[in-house]
Design an enzyme around this catalytic site. Structure first.
Site, short mmCIF file in Angstrom:
data_model
loop_
_atom_site.label_atom_id
_atom_site.label_comp_id
_atom_site.label_asym_id
_atom_site.label_seq_id
_atom_site.Cartn_x
_atom_site.Cartn_y
_atom_site.Cartn_z
N CYS A 146 -2.16 8.76 3.15
CA CYS A 146 -2.20 8.33 1.76
C CYS A 146 -3.59 8.50 1.17
CB CYS A 146 -1.77 6.87 1.65
SG CYS A 146 -0.06 6.57 2.14
N GLU B 181 0.88 -1.18 0.00
CA GLU B 181 0.00 0.00 0.00
C GLU B 181 0.91 1.21 0.00
OE1 GLU B 181 -1.38 3.28 1.16
OE2 GLU B 181 -1.93 2.34 3.07
#
Length: 470
Positions: A268, A234
């Site tokens: 993020c 990720e």
């Protein structure tokens, strides 16, 4: 990078730690391997009992661990408490649902009868020891969303956390020990990034998961690929936030502020690129800019603070360079655009940056392509849904996306066409235990959370019987 707690609100070094030596790393690898051989045979009931106990302890520790997180990486303490509570919730969710998520899968007998099977099914088995390379921005949540499903599946874990959150990392190792997990089931490794390759190459490590930067993901993926080991990555995100003509503009603007500055803008999945239809652009821009300008920047230990410091001096420098490049090339700061003034109380030495809204962005600017990790928003005007989707997809990242519309056809188009791991309508992106989380393109691959996440580190084993054993 030294392994140390440095308070980003004032630059003060609070504690330093020595990295583990080779002998201690070997001892912990051996302990993880030995623990897996026994722990994998435990039942879901026992694993659930242990994970629920960890959740209870985390609830009891919430105030203390929230303060630790704030001192280490600067998130507002109220957000740190919420993070701890979310982790406990995720633990309990997996403790409750893991058995059904990993239940044997039985195809219809007619579908496998031509294979000669009297019975066939899929059985999920744990892979082994999983190395987790985790970031500082959500120092509890990023770890728990890997650890809870991995432990419930019967795996063991080794945590290499970011070097600026060592106390949170040590707390996590101690939490699972206090909960009663067998020795070696979950261990924290205080090591630098240079030690990761040798650990990942060790035959006793079965797989790896990484949340972090694109360069870090590439490095881990390259090693894992060479060793033919499974990985989940990720990585970064530059999430679009589309506001279309039918949107509730006032609500969209209020939510946009939170979506941009959550975790001091260091997330993020924070919305970063605000793509607004021309019919509602002026109203949204005004409301959004006022909301960003009115945020309280200050000591993250104060309950009234909305935005604390960035986690490091380098992080602020990187953000300043992106903004300065954009302004030199013609962008306009509707608010912010630099370091806040007048903080006082020692905070003048902290790594603060003012909430900022930039407009007039062009492809010539670095900020158009690169991720902004801090409280800086880029604002775009578009004339149609087609233009909005094209701009939203004009990024190397594809983690998540946000769309504000009350038009059903527009929502169908966005689900079909946006290149992202998630599409959130009329709200902001968030991760939840029951929903898979991950991205496409340079935002990584694989999924965390939900059933997808727990099965990432399982061996989906085909079990076939030509005749039933007695």
């Amino acid at each position: 990078m030294p392994i140390a707690t440095v308070n980003p609100a004032n630059g003060e070094t609070l504690r330093t730690f020595d990295a583990l030596g080779a002998d201690e790393i070997e001892r912990r690898l051996a302990a993880a391997d030995a623990a897996f051989r026994e722990y994998r045979t435990t039942g879901f009931g026992e694993r659930s009992r242990l994970l629920n106990r960890a959740a209870d302890l985390l609830d009891e520790d919430q105030q203390d661990i929230a303060r630790t997180m704030t001192l280490e990486m600067g998130k507002p303490v109220k957000a740190a408490r919420a993070e701890a509570a979310k982790c406990a919730k995720a633990m309990r969710w997996y403790a409750t649902h893991a058995q059904e998520l990993l239940a044997d899968e039985h195809p219809e007998p007619a579908d496998v009868e031509d294979s000669g099977a009297s019975r066939a099914y899929v059985h999920y088995r744990p892979l082994g020891t999983v190395l987790a390379v985790m970031p500082w921005n959500f120092p509890l949540w990023q770890v728990v969303r890997f650890a809870a499903p991995a432990l419930m599946a019967g795996n063991t874990g080794l945590l290499k956390h970011a070097s600026n959150v060592p106390q949170t990392a040590l707390y996590l190792g101690d939490l699972f020990r206090r909960a009663g997990f067998p020795e070696g089931c979950f261990q924290t490794l205080l090591v630098g990034s240079a030690a990761v390759e040798a650990i990942l190459r060790d035959r006793r490590v079965a797989a790896a998961t990484l949340t972090g930067s694109e360069p870090a993901g590439r490095a881990v993926a390259a090693v894992a690929g060479d060793e033919v080991k499974h990985t989940v990555l990720e990585l970064g995100g530059s999430d679009p936030y589309l506001v279309l003509p039918s949107a509730d503009v006032a609500r969209a603007a209020r939510t946009a502020v939170t979506a941009r500055v959550q975790n001091n803008g260091q997330s993020c999945i924070a919305a970063k690129r605000f793509i607004v239809h021309t019919e509602v652009y002026e109203e949204f821009a005004e409301r959004f800019t006022v909301g960003m300008r009115d945020l309280t920047v200050g000591d993250p230990l104060e309950e009234s603070t909305d935005v604390g410091p960035l986690s490091s001096e380098q992080g602020r420098t990187d953000l300043e360079e992106l903004v300065d490049d954009a302004v030199r090339r013609g962008a306009v700061a509707l608010c912010g655009g630099g370091r806040p003034e007048g903080l006082g109380g020692g905070l003048e030495n902290g790594w603060f940056y003012a909430p900022t809204v930039l407009t007039g962005i062009t492809p010539a600017m670095r900020i158009h392509r690169e991720e902004t990790f801090g409280p800086v928003a880029t604002l775009y005007r578009v004339d149609s849904l087609d233009e909005a989707v094209e701009l939203a997809n004009d990024t190397p990242f594809g983690l998540s996306s946000n769309v504000w519309t009350r038009d059903a056809e527009e929502s169908r188009r966005c689900v079909r066409d946006l290149e992202a791991g998630g599409v959130f309508f009329n709200g902001m992106t968030a991760s939840h235990p029951a929903l898979p989380f991950g991205g496409v393109k340079r935002s990584g691959y694989g999924r965390e959370l939900a059933g997808h996440g727990i099965r990432e580190f399982c061996n989906a084993t085909t079990v076939w019987y030509g005749a039933e054993p007695r």
